[in-house]
Design a protein around this motif. Sequence first.
Motif, PDB file in Angstrom:
ATOM      1  N   ALA A 130       0.720  -0.932  -0.414  1.00  0.00           N
ATOM      2  CA  ALA A 130      -0.206   0.071   0.062  1.00  0.00           C
ATOM      3  C   ALA A 130       1.030   1.185   0.299  1.00  0.00           C
ATOM      4  O   ALA A 130       0.745   2.365  -0.374  1.00  0.00           O
ATOM      5  CB  ALA A 130      -1.089   0.145   1.416  1.00  0.00           C
ATOM      6  N   LEU A 131       1.863   1.050   0.628  1.00  0.00           N
ATOM      7  CA  LEU A 131       3.015   2.995   1.059  1.00  0.00           C
ATOM      8  C   LEU A 131       4.561   1.899  -0.319  1.00  0.00           C
ATOM      9  O   LEU A 131       5.587   1.899   0.855  1.00  0.00           O
ATOM     10  CB  LEU A 131       3.545   2.718   1.617  1.00  0.00           C
ATOM     11  N   PRO A 132       4.567   2.301  -1.166  1.00  0.00           N
ATOM     12  CA  PRO A 132       5.983   1.216  -2.046  1.00  0.00           C
ATOM     13  C   PRO A 132       6.554   2.244  -1.779  1.00  0.00           C
ATOM     14  O   PRO A 132       7.749   1.515  -1.425  1.00  0.00           O
ATOM     15  CB  PRO A 132       5.309   1.322  -3.372  1.00  0.00           C
ATOM     16  N   GLU A 133       6.693   3.569  -0.982  1.00  0.00           N
ATOM     17  CA  GLU A 133       8.020   3.580  -0.797  1.00  0.00           C
ATOM     18  C   GLU A 133       7.888   3.773   0.579  1.00  0.00           C
ATOM     19  O   GLU A 133       9.379   4.802   1.377  1.00  0.00           O
ATOM     20  CB  GLU A 133       7.726   5.865  -0.947  1.00  0.00           C
ATOM     21  N   SER A 134       7.558   3.595   1.392  1.00  0.00           N
ATOM     22  CA  SER A 134       7.759   3.244   2.925  1.00  0.00           C
ATOM     23  C   SER A 134       8.903   2.976   3.070  1.00  0.00           C
ATOM     24  O   SER A 134       8.977   1.686   2.457  1.00  0.00           O
ATOM     25  CB  SER A 134       6.801   2.899   4.274  1.00  0.00           C
ATOM     26  N   SER A 135       9.495   2.733   4.171  1.00  0.00           N
ATOM     27  CA  SER A 135      10.661   1.864   4.827  1.00  0.00           C
ATOM     28  C   SER A 135      10.162   1.884   6.477  1.00  0.00           C
ATOM     29  O   SER A 135       9.835   2.494   7.206  1.00  0.00           O
ATOM     30  CB  SER A 135      11.928   2.452   4.497  1.00  0.00           C
ATOM     31  N   TYR A 136      10.725   0.077   6.729  1.00  0.00           N
ATOM     32  CA  TYR A 136      10.541  -0.322   8.441  1.00  0.00           C
ATOM     33  C   TYR A 136      11.854  -0.371   9.315  1.00  0.00           C
ATOM     34  O   TYR A 136      12.890  -1.032   8.411  1.00  0.00           O
ATOM     35  CB  TYR A 136      10.249  -1.675   8.358  1.00  0.00           C
ATOM     36  N   ALA A 137      11.761  -0.181  10.612  1.00  0.00           N
ATOM     37  CA  ALA A 137      12.649  -0.836  11.368  1.00  0.00           C
ATOM     38  C   ALA A 137      12.388  -1.463  12.736  1.00  0.00           C
ATOM     39  O   ALA A 137      10.764  -1.222  12.510  1.00  0.00           O
ATOM     40  CB  ALA A 137      13.604   0.119  11.733  1.00  0.00           C
ATOM     41  N   ALA A 138      13.246  -2.783  12.987  1.00  0.00           N
ATOM     42  CA  ALA A 138      12.437  -3.260  13.782  1.00  0.00           C
ATOM     43  C   ALA A 138      12.544  -2.451  15.415  1.00  0.00           C
ATOM     44  O   ALA A 138      12.916  -1.930  15.836  1.00  0.00           O
ATOM     45  CB  ALA A 138      12.761  -4.434  14.788  1.00  0.00           C
ATOM     46  N   LEU A 139      11.154  -2.924  16.291  1.00  0.00           N
ATOM     47  CA  LEU A 139      11.057  -1.564  17.089  1.00  0.00           C
ATOM     48  C   LEU A 139      11.969  -2.193  18.232  1.00  0.00           C
ATOM     49  O   LEU A 139      12.478  -0.923  18.822  1.00  0.00           O
ATOM     50  CB  LEU A 139       9.909  -1.959  17.566  1.00  0.00           C
ATOM     51  N   SER A 140      12.604  -3.189  18.085  1.00  0.00           N
ATOM     52  CA  SER A 140      13.707  -3.177  19.227  1.00  0.00           C
ATOM     53  C   SER A 140      14.988  -3.185  18.666  1.00  0.00           C
ATOM     54  O   SER A 140      16.000  -3.083  19.355  1.00  0.00           O
ATOM     55  CB  SER A 140      14.108  -5.271  19.461  1.00  0.00           C
ATOM     56  N   ASP A 141      15.244  -3.132  17.187  1.00  0.00           N
ATOM     57  CA  ASP A 141      16.704  -2.281  16.979  1.00  0.00           C
ATOM     58  C   ASP A 141      16.144  -0.908  16.908  1.00  0.00           C
ATOM     59  O   ASP A 141      17.223   0.131  17.595  1.00  0.00           O
ATOM     60  CB  ASP A 141      16.797  -2.675  15.290  1.00  0.00           C
ATOM     61  N   ALA A 142      15.125  -0.111  16.725  1.00  0.00           N
ATOM     62  CA  ALA A 142      15.265   1.382  16.783  1.00  0.00           C
ATOM     63  C   ALA A 142      15.123   1.562  17.987  1.00  0.00           C
ATOM     64  O   ALA A 142      15.096   2.418  18.112  1.00  0.00           O
ATOM     65  CB  ALA A 142      13.949   1.585  16.206  1.00  0.00           C
ATOM     66  N   LEU A 143      14.425   1.635  18.962  1.00  0.00           N
ATOM     67  CA  LEU A 143      13.653   1.953  20.333  1.00  0.00           C
ATOM     68  C   LEU A 143      14.383   1.053  21.358  1.00  0.00           C
ATOM     69  O   LEU A 143      13.146   0.615  22.196  1.00  0.00           O
ATOM     70  CB  LEU A 143      12.612   2.177  20.078  1.00  0.00           C
ATOM     71  N   PRO A 144      15.241   0.418  21.215  1.00  0.00           N
ATOM     72  CA  PRO A 144      15.452  -0.951  22.801  1.00  0.00           C
ATOM     73  C   PRO A 144      15.158  -0.425  24.131  1.00  0.00           C
ATOM     74  O   PRO A 144      14.869  -1.773  24.454  1.00  0.00           O
ATOM     75  CB  PRO A 144      17.021  -1.041  22.313  1.00  0.00           C
ATOM     76  N   MET A 145      15.212   0.420  24.628  1.00  0.00           N
ATOM     77  CA  MET A 145      15.475   1.449  25.163  1.00  0.00           C
ATOM     78  C   MET A 145      13.465   1.865  26.302  1.00  0.00           C
ATOM     79  O   MET A 145      13.249   2.552  27.582  1.00  0.00           O
ATOM     80  CB  MET A 145      15.748   2.147  26.326  1.00  0.00           C
ATOM     81  N   LEU A 146      12.621   1.275  24.911  1.00  0.00           N
ATOM     82  CA  LEU A 146      11.575   2.173  25.191  1.00  0.00           C
ATOM     83  C   LEU A 146      10.957   1.553  26.597  1.00  0.00           C
ATOM     84  O   LEU A 146      10.052   2.366  27.220  1.00  0.00           O
ATOM     85  CB  LEU A 146      10.994   1.783  23.555  1.00  0.00           C
TER      86      LEU A 146
END
Length: 375
Positions: A130-146
Motif C-alpha cells: 500500500a505504501l511502496p515508498e515506505s521503509s521499516y525498522a524492528a522496534l527492538s532495534d530502533a527503540l531498544p530502551m522503550l
Amino acid sequence: MTASTRAAFTADDYRARMARAVRDAEAAGLAGLLVAPGPDLVWLTGYAPPAATERLTLLVLVPGRDPALVVPTLEAPDAARATGAPAITLRDWTDGKDPYAATAALLAASGRFGVSDSTWSLHLLGLQRALPESSYAALSDALPMLRAVKDAAELELMAAAGAAADAAFEEIRAVPFGGRRESEVAADLAALLRRHGHEQVDFTIVASGPNGANPHHEAGDRVIERGDMVVLDFGGLRHGYGSDTSRTVHVGDPTDEERRVHDLVRAAQQAGYEAVRPGVACQEVDRAARAVIDAAGYGARFIHRTGHGIGVTTHEPPYMIEGEEQPLVPGMCFSVEPGVYLPGRFGVRIEDIVTVTEDGGRRLNDTTRELVVVD
Ligand code: ZN
Ligand code: ZN
Ligand code: ZN
C-alpha cells in the motif's frame, strides 16, 4: 500484593507511554510506530487481544495525530474496553475492506516506521504494497530502551513476580529430586509458579547431571540420581510482569569440586550484582562477572552473556554483554546469571533479577545463593 495491582495502570498512564513512544520515535528519525498485538501493544495500551490473526490489528502512533488503532469491526468492542482506549481513536474495518489502504491513509507515504517485533510478515508486506515508498525498522532495534526503565508501579509488580518465583523455589527445594524424572520436577515447578500467582509460565528448566552442562536443556526423561547437580531456571508472567531466576541444587552431599565450581559462580554473580549502578555500561556487568570466572581458569566454560532485560516479557533489551555500551538507568530490570558448564559432567548457574537504584542495584530474587542440598 493483591490482584488489585492488575489495575495498577490508568488511561493516563497509557496516554503518557504512547506520547513518550512518539517522542522517542521522532528522536530516532522515525515517522511513527506501528504496533501489532503482542507485548508492546499491551504495554502501550493495555489491549491484549487473544492472538494475532490474519485480520489486521495495528496501533498507529505518529507525531501530531492522536493514537489510532486499526481493528477488525468484530473485535472493536473488546478494544474499546482496554484501559488505554480513552486515549485512542478506533478505526475499525469490516471483512472485504482493505485494512492496509486504511492504515496507509494515516501514514506519510515515504516514511520510515518502527514496527513491533511480533508483527506478522503478512501484515507488513500488505503495508509495503500500500505504501511502496515506505521503509521499516524492528522496534527492538530502533527503540531498544522503550520499555526498559520501569516506573514505581511496574517495579512493584516486578518485585512481586520475583517474590513469587522465590516462594516457588522454597517449596521445590523441599520435594524429593532423586529417583524422579526432570519432567516431573519441571511440572511441579510450573504448578508452583501458577499457585504463586503466575498466569503464564515461560520456562521451567530442570537440567540434571550432564544435562546441566547444556544451558538450553529444558527438562526431559532423565531420572535424577543421587550425586547430581541440578540447574533449575524458571519464570513467567505474574500480573503481566516477568520473573526469571536460577538456582543450582545438589542431590545429597556434593564433591569438593562441585562446591568449588558453585562457589565460583556465586562469586561471579555477586561481582556482576555489585557492578550495577547508574551510568555504568551494560557491558561492565558482564565484564565484572566474567572476570571472576576467567581468573579461576573457567572462562571458556562460561558460554553465554551475563544477562538480559525483563519486563512485560521475560527476555528483552538491554543485554548485559560485551559491546553493549548502553548506560544503566534507575528503574531498569535485568538478570545477572553467570554459569559454568562442564560438558558431560554438570553445570552451575545462579540468576537473580536486579533493578538499578539511585546508587546501586537491588535484587528482586533473594533465596539463598549457597549450594542447597536436596533429597
Ligand atoms: Zn555430585
Ligand atoms: Zn533464567
Ligand atoms: Zn534469564
